[in-house]
Design a protein around this motif. Structure first.
Motif, PDB file in Angstrom:
ATOM      1  N   HIS A   1       0.853  -1.190   0.000  1.00  0.00           N
ATOM      2  CA  HIS A   1       0.000   0.000   0.000  1.00  0.00           C
ATOM      3  C   HIS A   1       0.888   1.238   0.000  1.00  0.00           C
ATOM      4  O   HIS A   1       1.924   1.263   0.697  1.00  0.00           O
ATOM      5  CB  HIS A   1      -0.909  -0.005   1.237  1.00  0.00           C
ATOM      6  CG  HIS A   1      -2.045   0.964   1.168  1.00  0.00           C
ATOM      7  ND1 HIS A   1      -1.894   2.310   1.467  1.00  0.00           N
ATOM      8  CD2 HIS A   1      -3.348   0.794   0.821  1.00  0.00           C
ATOM      9  CE1 HIS A   1      -3.065   2.919   1.313  1.00  0.00           C
ATOM     10  NE2 HIS A   1      -3.967   2.027   0.927  1.00  0.00           N
TER      11      HIS A   1
ATOM     12  N   ASP B   1     -10.082   5.265   3.215  1.00  0.00           N
ATOM     13  CA  ASP B   1     -10.151   4.103   4.092  1.00  0.00           C
ATOM     14  C   ASP B   1     -10.914   4.361   5.390  1.00  0.00           C
ATOM     15  O   ASP B   1     -10.973   3.477   6.247  1.00  0.00           O
ATOM     16  CB  ASP B   1      -8.733   3.636   4.451  1.00  0.00           C
ATOM     17  CG  ASP B   1      -8.007   3.056   3.247  1.00  0.00           C
ATOM     18  OD1 ASP B   1      -8.688   2.557   2.338  1.00  0.00           O
ATOM     19  OD2 ASP B   1      -6.764   3.111   3.233  1.00  0.00           O
ATOM     20  N   LYS B   2     -11.466   5.549   5.553  1.00  0.00           N
ATOM     21  CA  LYS B   2     -12.131   5.877   6.815  1.00  0.00           C
ATOM     22  C   LYS B   2     -13.413   5.076   6.979  1.00  0.00           C
ATOM     23  O   LYS B   2     -14.248   5.005   6.076  1.00  0.00           O
ATOM     24  CB  LYS B   2     -12.438   7.383   6.874  1.00  0.00           C
ATOM     25  CG  LYS B   2     -13.101   7.812   8.179  1.00  0.00           C
ATOM     26  CD  LYS B   2     -13.286   9.308   8.244  1.00  0.00           C
ATOM     27  CE  LYS B   2     -14.074   9.730   9.480  1.00  0.00           C
ATOM     28  NZ  LYS B   2     -13.455   9.241  10.728  1.00  0.00           N
TER      29      LYS B   2
ATOM     30  N   LYS C   1     -12.394  -1.621   3.833  1.00  0.00           N
ATOM     31  CA  LYS C   1     -11.922  -0.539   4.697  1.00  0.00           C
ATOM     32  C   LYS C   1     -11.671  -0.998   6.132  1.00  0.00           C
ATOM     33  O   LYS C   1     -10.995  -0.305   6.893  1.00  0.00           O
ATOM     34  CB  LYS C   1     -12.945   0.602   4.720  1.00  0.00           C
ATOM     35  CG  LYS C   1     -13.209   1.261   3.371  1.00  0.00           C
ATOM     36  CD  LYS C   1     -14.304   2.303   3.499  1.00  0.00           C
ATOM     37  CE  LYS C   1     -14.644   2.922   2.158  1.00  0.00           C
ATOM     38  NZ  LYS C   1     -15.770   3.887   2.274  1.00  0.00           N
TER      39      LYS C   1
ATOM     40  N   SER D   1      -8.283  -0.799   8.013  1.00  0.00           N
ATOM     41  CA  SER D   1      -7.710   0.445   8.530  1.00  0.00           C
ATOM     42  C   SER D   1      -7.940   0.606  10.023  1.00  0.00           C
ATOM     43  O   SER D   1      -7.414   1.533  10.641  1.00  0.00           O
ATOM     44  CB  SER D   1      -8.306   1.645   7.791  1.00  0.00           C
ATOM     45  OG  SER D   1      -9.697   1.771   8.076  1.00  0.00           O
TER      46      SER D   1
ATOM     47  N   THR E   1     -10.381  -5.611  11.817  1.00  0.00           N
ATOM     48  CA  THR E   1      -9.520  -5.848  10.657  1.00  0.00           C
ATOM     49  C   THR E   1      -9.687  -7.262  10.116  1.00  0.00           C
ATOM     50  O   THR E   1      -9.450  -7.512   8.938  1.00  0.00           O
ATOM     51  CB  THR E   1      -8.041  -5.615  11.013  1.00  0.00           C
ATOM     52  OG1 THR E   1      -7.636  -6.560  12.013  1.00  0.00           O
ATOM     53  CG2 THR E   1      -7.820  -4.212  11.538  1.00  0.00           C
TER      54      THR E   1
END
Length: 441
Positions: free
Chosen positions: A160, A207-208, A324, A327, A334
């Motif tokens: 990333h 990614d929020k 997402k 994050s 996750t």
């Protein structure tokens, strides 16, 4: 038919060869019938036998983990491996990674049944680059329960632009290390290792995560529970969809199921032990209900005690499956980062046998998959295991095992026909005689 097959399997020199071949076939038939009879023994005899062992993937390759990274053997993507981990052992494996895909390596540690553990016993799996920098890790333990069960964890290397380390193509290392108390059983643990990859996104987006999400537990599915006995490992985990499912679990046994959860969907699950009239003594941590993701990464584990009355272990509500989620700083969030097969495991404490007998205990598994399916995140390539297909949904509806879906013909035959082992041997013997006749011709 048997006499003719025996003659065909012989050397074709005369009656003596035919008679010897006939005797051999008859002996094999007798042995097969005897095995078949054993499979039909009363359930009472089966209750005293040990619970089924963990079902390893028969396609797994043996690999020897090294004591040093310099001697580490390579692990290829898409492959499953087997190894052995000694007490306080530390093993190294080698990865050759590019910059086009994320990599996940999982380990299932399988202790020998009946072992004793202490608080904190478990293992850690890590991916490092050539300079010793940690790319990702996960450690798992048996927790407060003093009995062994299969433990699962994974490590990841993510590509990333916002990540500063582990971004180069080249050699990386997987390290699996075991932690055991001095009083714990020193037996070796068998390992099942798997390396899977995930394509990158065509375009990275924000990614929020949203601040709010539907965390309320849904109403349970109405109706009578349907039979859906679990498998004995990830390889033969039994498929489920939304519903109420009935199984039997033995003390010391771990059952495996899998549920397809697509992008935007949530998984809710609970497991209820049926009541018993054989006693009322409390067994702490009697039932452990676990959740692992499609890369075989640990997500959640809940336990419950048992004192003869119904007792339920319920997984905590989790966010909908979303790219997402990775994050988040919360490990359970996750873990809900992929679409695909999510695995449920139920383990019954062996202490139940001392207080309530070693017979099977009824288990009710309640599963709800909530939410509409959404489009994926836009992978730049084949998602592989990180997707839910039409065939996956059909397997969940029918209760097919992972082994059946992947084409394990032996297990398909047994599951579909309900055949005993003796019958399977007879079928195999029939195939052998046909081969022998063709070879003789």
């Amino acid at each position: 038919m048997s006499t003719q097959a025996g003659a065909t399997a012989g050397d074709g020199t005369g009656r003596r060869g035919r008679t010897a071949g006939t005797r051999k076939v008859a002996a094999l038939l007798t042995a097969a019938a005897a095995v078949g009879t054993l499979t039909a023994l009363p359930a009472r005899a089966a209750e005293s036998a040990p619970p089924p062992a963990y079902s390893f993937d028969p396609a797994a390759q043996r690999i020897a983990g090294a004591a040093s990274s310099a001697d580490a053997k390579p692990m290829d993507p898409g492959k499953t491996y087997r190894d052995t981990l000694k007490k306080d052992g530390k093993l190294y494996y080698r990865l050759h990674l590019d910059t086009l895909r994320n990599s996940y390596v999982s380990a299932v540690a399988v202790p020998q049944p009946g072992g004793k553990t202490a608080y904190g016993d478990g293992f850690k799996i890590t991916i490092q680059d050539g300079s010793g920098t940690t790319c990702g890790y996960q450690d798992v333990s048996f927790g407060s329960g003093e009995y062994v069960r299969p433990l699962t964890a994974y490590a990841q290397r993510i590509v990333h632009p916002d990540v500063s380390s582990c971004q180069e193509a080249g050699t990386y290392y997987v390290i699996v290390e075991r932690e055991s108390d001095a009083t714990s059983t020193p037996d070796d643990w068998e390992l099942e290792l798997q390396h899977v990859t995930e394509p990158l996104l065509k375009q990275n987006g924000p990614d929020k995560l949203p601040d709010s999400w539907p965390s309320g537990t849904p109403e349970p599915v109405a109706g009578e529970p349907r039979e859906r006995q679990g498998g004995n490992g990830f390889h033969d985990a039994v498929s489920l969809d939304t519903g109420e499912w009935r199984a039997d679990i033995r003390p010391g046994q771990t059952l495996f199921w899998r549920v397809p959860v697509d992008w935007g969907q949530q998984l809710f699950a609970s497991a209820e032990l049926g009541s018993s009239d054989k006693g009322d003594d409390l067994v702490s941590y009697a039932l452990a209900l676990g959740l692992d993701n499609p890369a075989r990464g640990f997500v959640d584990l809940q336990t419950v005690g048992f004192s003869g009355d119904p007792a339920t272990a319920t997984l905590a509500p989790r966010r909908p499956v979303d790219h997402k989620n990775r994050s988040s700083y919360e490990s359970a969030t996750t873990g809900m980062r992929f679409a695909g097969w999510y695995y449920l495991t139920a383990t019954l404490s062996p202490e139940i046998a001392q207080e309530y007998g070693d017979g099977p205990v009824p288990l009710i598994l309640r599963v709800t998959v909530r939410g509409d399916r959404r489009q994926g995140p836009g992978y730049d390539g084949d998602p592989g295991v990180f997707q839910v297909t039409k065939d996956d949904r059909k397997a969940a509806a029918s209760g097919a095992t992972g082994a059946e879906v992947t084409g394990d013909s032996t297990m398909v035959a047994v599951a579909a026909g309900g055949l005993g082992l003796g019958t399977v041997l007879l079928v195999g013997l029939g195939g052998w005689t046909l081969w022998a006749r063709r070879a003789a011709r």
